[in-house]
Design a protein around this motif. Sequence first.
Motif, mmCIF file in Angstrom:
data_model
loop_
_atom_site.group_PDB
_atom_site.id
_atom_site.type_symbol
_atom_site.label_atom_id
_atom_site.label_comp_id
_atom_site.label_asym_id
_atom_site.label_seq_id
_atom_site.Cartn_x
_atom_site.Cartn_y
_atom_site.Cartn_z
ATOM 1 N N THR A 202 0.842 -1.188 0.000
ATOM 2 C CA THR A 202 0.000 0.000 0.000
ATOM 3 C C THR A 202 0.882 1.244 0.000
ATOM 4 O OG1 THR A 202 -0.085 0.150 2.401
ATOM 5 C CG2 THR A 202 -1.768 -1.211 1.331
ATOM 6 N N ALA A 203 0.263 2.367 -0.274
ATOM 7 C CA ALA A 203 0.996 3.629 -0.295
ATOM 8 C C ALA A 203 1.555 3.943 1.089
ATOM 9 C CB ALA A 203 0.086 4.756 -0.765
ATOM 10 N N LYS A 204 0.820 3.584 2.105
ATOM 11 C CA LYS A 204 1.268 3.842 3.480
ATOM 12 C C LYS A 204 2.527 3.019 3.789
ATOM 13 C CE LYS A 204 -0.859 4.620 7.917
ATOM 14 N NZ LYS A 204 -2.070 4.494 8.706
ATOM 15 N N GLU A 205 2.549 1.775 3.342
ATOM 16 C CA GLU A 205 3.726 0.925 3.556
ATOM 17 C C GLU A 205 4.920 1.430 2.755
ATOM 18 O OE1 GLU A 205 1.346 -3.292 4.320
ATOM 19 O OE2 GLU A 205 2.081 -2.785 2.315
ATOM 20 N N GLU A 206 4.683 1.865 1.529
ATOM 21 C CA GLU A 206 5.756 2.416 0.701
ATOM 22 C C GLU A 206 6.358 3.657 1.356
ATOM 23 O OE1 GLU A 206 7.252 1.620 -2.204
ATOM 24 O OE2 GLU A 206 6.175 -0.276 -2.308
ATOM 25 N N MET A 207 5.506 4.517 1.871
ATOM 26 C CA MET A 207 5.984 5.736 2.514
ATOM 27 C C MET A 207 6.777 5.407 3.773
ATOM 28 S SD MET A 207 3.896 9.155 3.640
ATOM 29 C CE MET A 207 3.334 9.448 1.982
#
Length: 107
Positions: free
Chosen positions: A4-9
């Motif tokens: 997810t974008a949150k994990e990538e960030m």
Amino acid sequence: MGTTAKEEMAHFWEKNTKSNRPLSPHVTIYKWSLPMAMSITHRGTGVVLSLGVSLFGLAALLLPEQFPHYLAMVKSLSLGPALIYSAKFALAFPLSYHTWNGVRHLV
């Protein structure tokens, strides 16, 4: 399944925190130059002129009397010449600087 974008960030910030590198050049590393100072002054005078014109227009709409009444009030204060010339300079400098610097930029 993808991340997810949150994990990538979170991964991005974790990696940057471990590297102990600055994120981008900081303002303090730049050496002041004339074009930099002129650009900052140009932006500042633009903001001052924009605010001044906006406030003058708002005052013209909201104040109950006409301009000559307020001009007479200022004249009745009997301000000294030093204060009058300082006020004139404070009004003329942003306009003339911003105008001539804009012409310089266009040329």
